[in-house]
Enzyme design. Structure first.
Site, PDB file in Angstrom:
ATOM      1  N   TYR A  98      58.905  67.417 115.286  1.00  0.00           N
ATOM      2  CA  TYR A  98      58.052  66.770 114.283  1.00  0.00           C
ATOM      3  C   TYR A  98      57.689  67.725 113.149  1.00  0.00           C
ATOM      4  CZ  TYR A  98      57.943  63.397 118.024  1.00  0.00           C
ATOM      5  OH  TYR A  98      58.335  62.521 119.005  1.00  0.00           O
ATOM      6  N   ASP A  99      57.821  67.217 111.921  1.00  0.00           N
ATOM      7  CA  ASP A  99      57.550  68.012 110.724  1.00  0.00           C
ATOM      8  C   ASP A  99      56.115  67.855 110.224  1.00  0.00           C
ATOM      9  OD1 ASP A  99      60.275  68.755 110.661  1.00  0.00           O
ATOM     10  OD2 ASP A  99      60.776  66.899 109.606  1.00  0.00           O
ATOM     11  N   THR A 100      55.540  66.671 110.458  1.00  0.00           N
ATOM     12  CA  THR A 100      54.176  66.387 109.999  1.00  0.00           C
ATOM     13  C   THR A 100      53.288  66.132 111.207  1.00  0.00           C
ATOM     14  OG1 THR A 100      54.980  65.421 107.922  1.00  0.00           O
ATOM     15  CG2 THR A 100      52.735  64.868 108.590  1.00  0.00           C
TER      16      THR A 100
ATOM     17  N   ARG B 174      53.766  70.367 108.106  1.00  0.00           N
ATOM     18  CA  ARG B 174      52.696  69.801 107.273  1.00  0.00           C
ATOM     19  C   ARG B 174      51.571  69.360 108.200  1.00  0.00           C
ATOM     20  NH1 ARG B 174      55.286  65.962 104.881  1.00  0.00           N
ATOM     21  NH2 ARG B 174      55.512  66.854 102.797  1.00  0.00           N
TER      22      ARG B 174
ATOM     23  N   ARG C 105      59.413  61.546 111.940  1.00  0.00           N
ATOM     24  CA  ARG C 105      59.252  62.991 112.145  1.00  0.00           C
ATOM     25  C   ARG C 105      57.773  63.386 112.083  1.00  0.00           C
ATOM     26  NH1 ARG C 105      63.180  66.292 113.889  1.00  0.00           N
ATOM     27  NH2 ARG C 105      62.407  67.962 112.532  1.00  0.00           N
TER      28      ARG C 105
END
Length: 300
Positions: free
Chosen positions: A18-20, A52, A239
């Site tokens: 996961y990016d966020t 993020r 994500r």
């Protein structure tokens, strides 16, 4: 069944996936004014890896600027633009979705956080922290003057809630045509350092009972909160993961927005709610005891 995270490799895979990362605050990052162990370190790990971070809270007692001050006091890195509270989302909803005309007003049952966010959005309001409304004197209709410009009642957590505020709100909602009944959230209880206390949903309960009407809720799990975030931040839902301590707000909010969900057991939800005989129908994707558990990826 949710995945119960336990090993370093499981936590590493989760972070990579996961990016966020969206975090609830009360019961996830802190309880009252006490930071939960490991929170600052985990947030540093995520930032170091380019993630993020977004903070999403239903607590409307503080504005985003006030929350920034709380983060600073607790030694946790955060910017105002990363903080999305239900007070802010409510102000944006009133100004941008309702498009309340500039000559109309909101009657507030709530605290300074709501007032600050309404002011920032250019929304006129009455009530709230006005000393005339923060009184224990008996309310009398004979001495009350209805303001015809009030077109919404916004109810949030209010530690000075009283019969006068409830009575005025009731008058506006029943006598001003088209007046909207809004709540910052429907949270029934909130975790503190010393136990549970009634939350914003409990404050609005007398009005709901008197009106026999449900309000429009702005905070989690309502879509209005996610819309507010998506208007400011671009992210891929596939994500993105929502981290929370409540099944019926945080986890439901994530699921409704197509996000992955991670439940922590440091706030409202207990282990019995997910594995006991009366298990909740709301099932998170992942479960861990505390957000501090993610420190294991750095060998902590």
């Amino acid at each position: 069944m949710p995945t119960h995270l336990a090993t370093r490799s499981e936590y590493s895979l989760l972070i990579d996936r996961y990016d966020t990362w969206m975090f609830d605050c009360d019961g996830v990052l802190w309880r009252g004014d006490q930071l939960i162990e490991g929170v600052a370190e985990v947030l540093k790990i995520l930032r170091k890896r380019g993630k993020r971070i977004i903070f999403v809270t239903n607590n409307a007692s503080k504005s985003r600027k006030s929350y920034k001050a709380k983060f600073d006091t607790l030694g946790v890195e955060a910017s105002v633009d990363e903080i999305y509270g239900s007070a802010y989302a409510s102000a944006v909803y009133i100004s941008s979705v309702m498009k309340l005309p500039k000559d109309k007003k909101v009657y507030v049952i709530g605290m300074a956080g709501i007032e600050e966010e309404l002011r920032e959005e250019g929304v006129s309001f009455i009530g709230g922290t006005d000393p005339a409304d923060c009184t224990l004197e008996p309310f009398s209709l004979s001495s009350f003057t209805l303001d015809p410009d009030v077109q919404a009642v916004l109810c949030g957590l209010d530690l000075s809630v009283n019969y006068t505020k409830l009575s005025k709100a009731f008058q506006y909602l029943t006598r001003n045509p088209g007046c909207q009944f809004l709540v910052t959230s429907e949270d029934s209880i909130s975790p503190t350092a010393n136990g549970l206390l009634p939350a914003a949903g409990a404050i609005s309960a007398p009005l709901r009972f008197a009106l026999e009407k449900d309000p429009i809720s702005i905070g989690k799990p309502a879509k209005a909160m996610l819309d507010c975030i998506q208007a400011k931040v671009k992210f891929d839902p596939e994500r993105t993961i929502m981290v929370g301590d409540r099944l019926n707000t945080d986890i439901l909010f994530g699921q409704a927005g197509g996000l992955a969900t991670l439940l922590v057991l440091t706030g409202i939800t207990s282990k019995q709610d997910i594995i006991g005989p009366n298990v909740s129908p709301i099932v998170p994707d992942y479960v861990t005891q505390s957000i501090g558990d993610l420190r294991v990826v750095d060998g902590q």
